[in-house]
Scaffold this active site. Structure first.
Site, PDB file in Angstrom:
ATOM      1  CG  ASP A   1      -0.187   0.167   2.527  1.00 46.11           C
ATOM      2  OD1 ASP A   1       0.816  -0.559   2.725  1.00 46.11           O
ATOM      3  OD2 ASP A   1      -0.578   1.007   3.358  1.00 46.11           O
TER       4      ASP A   1
ATOM      5  CG  ASP B   1       7.193   4.271   2.050  1.00 49.72           C
ATOM      6  OD1 ASP B   1       7.223   3.082   2.386  1.00 49.72           O
ATOM      7  OD2 ASP B   1       6.660   5.165   2.729  1.00 49.72           O
TER       8      ASP B   1
ATOM      9  CD  GLU C   1       4.211   1.051   6.988  1.00 50.31           C
ATOM     10  OE1 GLU C   1       4.893   1.477   7.949  1.00 50.31           O
ATOM     11  OE2 GLU C   1       3.937   1.746   5.983  1.00 50.31           O
TER      12      GLU C   1
END
Length: 454
Positions: free
Chosen positions: A98, A129, A160
């Site tokens: 995610d 990321d 996350e």
């Protein structure tokens, strides 16, 4: 023997380099999924599409029993494994699939959901990321072509960035899917491009919302201002006590004088990394490393009050703020949250009514700094970069690390990855340096090949 080792390293290095066009195409496809795990912002099928892509990608690499599991928060965890030689140690490769929301398309210099190359970097939400780290795992596994010396497990988290705890709960309920001798958390990065680093500590988190009430309704400031207690003014005075004149966090009862013993963060480099404006001073009495890795840090994340545009001449009856407290290793997060609440309660002026809402609490984390896996990974990073490995901390928190440490106390847990400061993760214009993907993938491949010999 030494000559053979050098030849093996050179071969692996060439294999990783030859795979970089595939790594770019992998990342381009992944960035194309708007996988923000929040149905109020993006359709859930974007996350589902990302998961389906991962299932295919890892299955094509020979990962067995690749599966998606719906977790308690509705996100999907991706698991699978590659059997190693009999008696070989097991390595768990972590990633999350995610991403953060884009924070406004108009603040980006290129399309948010399209991998775009500029000045040698690859831009797009999730490019670093953490989809850049997924590209690392895929590239390392392709380069090894089934020649790893260990059993490999994968675990991909789907929420996350939202911090809603789906994978933490899943791990507790399914420990055998994650059990390993070494756990590589690919959700960190180097101190700078080209400077191999391990993140050995994470600060924890203790958030609260404080609300101040003083009047039944807003009152005309001309008629009542001066004697009527202003809730916004009360809140401002309370928040101002959380730092001293030097910018040090000053929550009563919390130690704010610890020192960092690892790599030193040069102030000039930090200014560039943090985009500090010319002439504006850094805050705190310690070194930069002390302030961002070893000490508590309080940040006001938001204030509810009338905006400037549309505000009226009125004394405010109520105001509230959301406060983030980062908690360093060695400090208990619940105690820190309690201390923050009691501090604000103690400085509330005018007998104003004050209330508190407790939000997320996450414990700080200390990873492995010795052991066979640590030695193998630091050697692999040093080889990949031809440079000494630096030891750094990180201000962020990854609650799963503490869960894994509790479930598998004998496992070595290490954090690394492609997310160096120039990546601007969580901000507009997120990017990744492709050389970091290449060298981190090489280091991971060396580790997965060599850990058996330790």
């Amino acid at each position: 023997m030494e000559s053979t080792a050098r030849e093996d390293e050179a071969t692996l290095r060439k294999q990783v380099a030859a795979l970089m066009p595939r790594a770019r195409s992998d990342l381009a496809e992944m960035v194309g999924f708007r996988s923000v795990h929040d149905p109020q912002q993006f359709p859930p099928d974007e996350c589902d599409g990302m998961v389906d892509w991962l299932l295919r990608a890892f299955a094509d690499l020979g990962v067995e029993d690749v599966a998606a599991h719906v977790t308690s928060d509705g996100s999907k965890a991706v698991t699978g494994h590659i059997p190693g030689p009999e008696g070989a140690p097991t390595v768990l490769l972590y990633f999350h699939h995610d991403v953060q929301p884009p924070l406004g398309d108009d603040e980006w210099d290129s399309p948010v959901w399209e991998l775009t190359e500029r000045n040698g970097r690859w831009y797009g939400r999730g490019a670093a990321d953490c989809k850049g780290n997924i590209a690392v795992h895929l590239t390392a596994l392709r380069a090894l072509a089934g020649e790893a010396g260990v059993t490999i497990k994968i675990i991909g988290e789907g929420s996350e960035e939202q911090g809603t705890g789906g994978l933490e709960d899943f791990a507790v309920r399914n420990p055998e899917l994650l059990r390993a001798d070494a756990i590589l958390i690919a959700d960190s990065g180097n101190f700078a491009v080209g400077e191999p680093s391990l993140t050995t500590t994470l600060r924890g988190i203790a958030n609260i919302v404080v609300s101040v009430d003083t009047l039944d309704s807003a009152m005309h400031s001309g008629m009542f201002g001066g004697a009527a207690p202003d809730a916004l003014a009360a809140l401002i005075s309370m928040l101002a006590t959380l730092r001293d004149e030097h910018g040090n966090t000053t929550v009563t009862g919390l130690d704010a004088e610890a020192r960092w013993s690892g790599v030193s963060y040069p102030p000039d480099r930090f200014r560039r990394d943090a985009t500090v404006l010319d002439g504006v001073e850094l805050v705190g009495s310690g070194s930069v490393s002390d302030m961002v890795w070893a000490r508590p840090a309080v940040t006001v994340l938001g204030i509810d009050c009338p905006p400037v545009v549309g505000s009226s001449a009125a004394v405010q009856p109520r105001a509230r703020a959301r406060i983030n407290l980062r908690v360093p290793p060695g400090m208990d997060s619940t105690h820190a949250q309690d201390a923050l609440i009691e501090h604000l309660r103690g400085v509330t002026p005018w007998n104003a009514r004050v209330s508190f809402e407790r939000e997320a609490v996450g414990a700080p984390f200390v990873g492995s700094t010795s052991g066979p896996a640590y030695d193998t990974l630091t050697s692999a990073l040093s080889t990949a970069y031809d440079s000494e490995v630096l030891i750094q901390g990180q201000g962020g928190s990854i609650p799963l690390c503490n869960v894994l440490q509790s479930l598998f106390p004998e496992a070595e847990i290490m954090l690394f990855g492609v997310e160096e400061p120039q990546c601007l993760i969580h901000a507009p214009n997120e990017s990744v340096d492709p050389s970091e993907i290449e060298r981190i993938a090489l280091a991971e491949a060396i580790f997965l090949r060599d850990f058996r010999y330790r």
